[in-house]
Design an enzyme around this catalytic site. Sequence first.
Site, short mmCIF file in Angstrom:
data_model
loop_
_atom_site.label_atom_id
_atom_site.label_comp_id
_atom_site.label_asym_id
_atom_site.label_seq_id
_atom_site.Cartn_x
_atom_site.Cartn_y
_atom_site.Cartn_z
N ASP A 248 -10.05 -5.29 -2.93
CA ASP A 248 -9.25 -4.28 -2.42
C ASP A 248 -10.67 -3.89 -2.72
O ASP A 248 -10.41 -3.44 -3.57
CB ASP A 248 -8.07 -4.16 -3.32
CG ASP A 248 -7.34 -3.66 -2.42
OD1 ASP A 248 -8.01 -2.90 -1.06
OD2 ASP A 248 -6.05 -3.28 -2.18
N SER B 62 0.90 -1.40 -0.22
CA SER B 62 0.02 0.46 0.12
C SER B 62 0.69 1.33 -0.24
O SER B 62 2.13 1.58 -0.55
CB SER B 62 -0.81 -0.36 0.75
OG SER B 62 -2.17 0.48 1.12
N HIS C 189 -7.02 -6.14 0.60
CA HIS C 189 -5.84 -5.45 0.72
C HIS C 189 -5.50 -5.75 2.44
O HIS C 189 -4.00 -5.65 2.75
CB HIS C 189 -6.65 -3.76 1.26
CG HIS C 189 -5.30 -2.96 1.15
ND1 HIS C 189 -4.75 -3.04 0.00
CD2 HIS C 189 -4.78 -1.88 2.06
CE1 HIS C 189 -4.18 -1.52 0.15
NE2 HIS C 189 -4.31 -1.33 1.68
#
Length: 277
Positions: A223, A148, A256
């Site tokens: 995600d 991320s 995620h």
Amino acid sequence: MSVELIEQHRSFGGQHNKYRHFSQVLQCDMTFSLYLPSNESQKPIPLIWWLSGLTCTDDNFSHKSGFQRLADHYQTAVIMPDTSPRGEQVANDEGYDLGQGAGFYVNATQEPWAKNYQMYTYIVEELPAIAKTLIPNFSGEESIMGHSMGGHGALVIGMKNPSRYKAISAFSPILHPSKSPWGIKAFTAYLGENQSDWKSWDAAELIKDGNVPPLLIMQGSADNFYPLQLEETDFLANARQANQEVQYKKLEGYDHSYYFIATFLEEHFAFHMNHFQ
């Protein structure tokens, strides 16, 4: 420089250590974790950097990914920095996506952030100098990966230093922060409103130069931050125009979380090890 060992854990034959030190670059106390493989043969070992995402510390990857098994299997050291400067005297924001826990791996130029938020220099210069004193039989080879915001950091740091890092990989990275709500907020605060100053911290811009280390990127289709924060179109288009090869994999049904990371982490380790001598 004084470095204090604050935790030590035996794991998969190797040693997982957590340290505290005062950072001259960040002007605050910082923690980081370092895994050392068993290395019974005393061979030279490489170092893989892991950069974590928003709200994380060095503990998230340590506790959730199960990477220690892979690190000892492949006989590589792994270092996990924190994601920002910390402390009561360090500037902060009420939002989770700015300030402490959200350093974005840039060197801030704007107040009140500039005093402490020099994460790029910390990762590229200060912390490596410390790490090298803590890794017996270090081969001198390094690669970098992250998740991320940390995926953004790994890509930017790796592409800005292509002769240093043998490979770059990322899970769910912010590929075009200049067009991502997370990136726009952080870059405006840390770097100012002149968007031309953002380009040197944006992977979609840096990839235009080509000639960067081998790249592996994975993105989950489920995600909840995709595609708004993690859009890949511009990055991949710019890579094609620069004749830069990128392994970009969209994984159906993955989100995620660290469930995604743990599932495919072995593929990332193998990718990095293939590019070490």
